[in-house]
Enzyme design. Structure first.
Site, short mmCIF file in Angstrom:
data_model
loop_
_atom_site.label_atom_id
_atom_site.label_comp_id
_atom_site.label_asym_id
_atom_site.label_seq_id
_atom_site.Cartn_x
_atom_site.Cartn_y
_atom_site.Cartn_z
N SER A 122 0.80 -1.04 0.13
CA SER A 122 -0.05 0.01 0.02
C SER A 122 0.92 1.20 0.04
O SER A 122 0.58 2.17 -0.57
CB SER A 122 -0.81 0.10 1.20
OG SER A 122 -1.93 -1.02 1.16
N ARG B 124 -13.84 -6.75 -10.63
CA ARG B 124 -13.95 -6.18 -9.39
C ARG B 124 -14.80 -4.74 -9.56
O ARG B 124 -14.87 -3.96 -10.65
CB ARG B 124 -12.54 -5.87 -8.95
CG ARG B 124 -11.82 -7.11 -8.61
CD ARG B 124 -10.42 -6.93 -7.93
NE ARG B 124 -10.68 -6.32 -6.81
CZ ARG B 124 -9.54 -6.31 -5.84
NH1 ARG B 124 -8.43 -6.29 -6.47
NH2 ARG B 124 -9.81 -5.61 -4.75
N ASP C 198 -6.72 -8.31 4.61
CA ASP C 198 -5.87 -8.86 3.62
C ASP C 198 -5.40 -10.21 4.42
O ASP C 198 -4.83 -11.04 3.63
CB ASP C 198 -4.77 -8.06 3.07
CG ASP C 198 -5.26 -6.99 2.17
OD1 ASP C 198 -6.64 -7.27 1.77
OD2 ASP C 198 -4.85 -6.07 2.08
C1 S3P Z 1 -5.51 -1.31 0.04
C2 S3P Z 1 -6.95 -1.37 0.67
C3 S3P Z 1 -7.50 -2.46 0.95
C4 S3P Z 1 -6.68 -3.72 0.82
C5 S3P Z 1 -5.76 -3.67 -0.20
C6 S3P Z 1 -5.04 -2.41 -0.43
C7 S3P Z 1 -4.94 0.19 0.04
O1 S3P Z 1 -8.62 -2.43 0.15
O2 S3P Z 1 -7.56 -4.94 0.85
O3 S3P Z 1 -5.12 -4.86 -0.49
O4 S3P Z 1 -3.70 -0.08 -0.48
O5 S3P Z 1 -5.65 1.05 0.18
P1 S3P Z 1 -10.34 -1.90 0.15
O6 S3P Z 1 -9.60 -0.25 0.45
O7 S3P Z 1 -11.04 -1.74 -1.11
O8 S3P Z 1 -10.74 -2.70 1.24
#
Ligand code: S3P
Length: 428
Positions: A24, A123, A316
């Site tokens: 992230s 998605r 995750d």
């Molecule tokens: C992420 C947010 C999450 C996570 C993804 C990475 C991010 O998704 O599941 O692997 O980097 O902001 P969501 O915000 O859709 O829940």
């Protein structure tokens, strides 16, 4: 697509490892570097396929980005430095790339076409296209903008107050990134707190963002300045080794430099509530993202319940938590996690189907799963279904299996953890 014979019947995992940089934060470092003014240097960048997709998209938009393994340099020229392209912006398997990129493109004066792989094509995107359209962007896509391919025509944007219908850091981040280019103030109201890397990074690049309870606001027209970013290790990657250390008898693993942002540490709370032997040495304030060393040792585990505000803090990690629960005494219940259905795969289905093939007793529910433990796992042929976290979770489960396990689509792990198998088997 490659099938891999996994290591089974492991007796103990011992040693010290460093997991790669946080996914992230790596995405955001490249994105913010690309819209800021000046030269941004990123250390410990994650050179996984997802983050390389982010680099590739910004290069197509005219940003000069140098990458040498985990060292990245981004020559930013502000949002004006981004130029329209005839090329397709291919996000590969990366939901974070497509959703945050849309937030940036929404306010830029050109048209872009965004696409990804077969998983991305399934998605949901309306969660992002709806608020960006309300701000003034012109976005079209399959099924009224729900699916890729998406065409984003940027416009002059106006600030909005947006209540998130789902707890999603990706949606929050897309709206805040658009808000940085909009007239007036843009506010996002979160139903439940989600990861706050975007907010931290806005500040690191010299911008301002306010948080008032569950409302996060940015002012439009802010100029961001280049920054030096050191990415901590990814706790979501560390989670596989934490789980392995907790369930393989005799294990003792030290994980160095793991990110410990409180919006991401739900896995540590769950391991603790299951009775795991886990010790954390948090570093002093070195950077805007907290980090530290984690030691995990084998211990007997018990079942637990995971629900509510905890879910975004470990969304995750739920596949590997399900695997942990198969080795815990009693029942584990996971609820309020319907978001799992719209991840890289439907992770309720893939977790239940694949782990049950190895002898687990897991029942899918509408918004989660119920896992009975403790069970002995046997061998079999399982598949990652193109989902990196399913592939890694099954590789940890295999360590406990009494006969041979073959993992189909094992190459998927490179999305977030190139070199995963070498690191895992170096501990065995
Ligand atoms: C992420 C947010 C999450 C996570 C993804 C990475 C991010 O998704 O599941 O692997 O980097 O902001 P969501 O915000 O859709 O829940």
């Amino acid at each position: 697509m490659s099938a891999k014979k996994l290591t089974t019947k492991t007796t103990s995992l011992k040693g010290e490892i460093q997991v790669p940089g946080d996914k992230s934060i790596s995405h955001r470092a490249v994105m913010f570097g690309s819209i800021a003014d000046g030269v941004t240097k990123v250390q410990n960048f994650l050179p996984g396929e997802d983050c390389l997709s982010t680099i590739s998209c910004f290069r197509k938009l005219g940003v000069e980005i140098l990458q040498d393994g985990s060292h990245v340099t981004v020559i930013g020229k502000g949002t004006e430095g981004l130029k329209g392209t005839e090329q397709i912006l291919d996000v590969g398997n990366s939901g974070t790339t497509i959703r945050l990129l849309m937030g940036i493109l929404a306010g830029l004066p050109f048209e872009s076409r965004l696409e990804g792989d077969a998983s991305i094509a399934k998605r949901p995107m309306t969660r992002v296209t709806a608020p960006l359209t309300e701000m003034g962007a012109d976005i079209s896509g399959k099924n009224g903008g729900e699916y890729t391919p998406l065409i984003v025509k940027g416009n002059k944007l106006k600030g909005i107050t947006y209540e998130l219908p789902v707890a999603s850091a990706q949606v929050k981040s897309a709206v805040l990134l658009a808000g940085l280019q909009a007239d007036g103030i843009t506010s996002v109201i979160e139903p439940v707190k989600t990861r706050d890397h975007t907010e931290r990074m806005i500040r690191q690049f010299g911008g301002e963002v306010d948080r008032n309870g569950d409302i996060i606001s940015v002012k439009g027209g802010q100029k961001l300045m280049a920054a030096s970013i050191t990415v901590p290790g990814d706790i979501s990657s560390a989670a596989f080794f934490l789980a392995a250390g907790a369930v393989v008898p005799g294990s003792d693993i030290l994980l160095k430099n793991v990110g410990l942002n409180p919006t991401r540490t739900g896995i540590i709370d769950v391991l603790t509530s299951m009775g795991a032997d886990i010790t954390i040495a948090q570093y002093g304030d070195r950077a805007s993202e907290p980090a530290g060393d984690i030691t995990i040792k084998y211990s007997e585990l018990r079942g637990t319940t995971i629900e509510g505000e905890m879910i975004p803090r470990l969304i995750d990690e739920i596949p590997v938590i399900a695997m942990l629960a198969t080795q815990a005494e009693g029942r584990t219940v996971i609820k309020d996690a319907a978001e799992l259905k719209v991840k890289e795969t439907n992770r309720i289905d893939t977790v239940v189907n694949e782990l049950n093939k190895l002898g687990a007793k897991i029942e899918a529910t509408e918004d989660g799963m119920i896992i009975e433990g403790k069970v002995n796992l046997h061998g079999g042929t399982v598949s990652a279904h193109g989902d990196h976290r399913i592939g890694m979770m099954l590789s940890i489960a295999a360590l406990l299996c009494e006969s041979d396990v073959t993992l189909e689509e094992s190459e998927s792990v490179a999305v977030s953890y190139p070199g995963f198998f070498d690191v895992l088997y170096s501990l065995a």
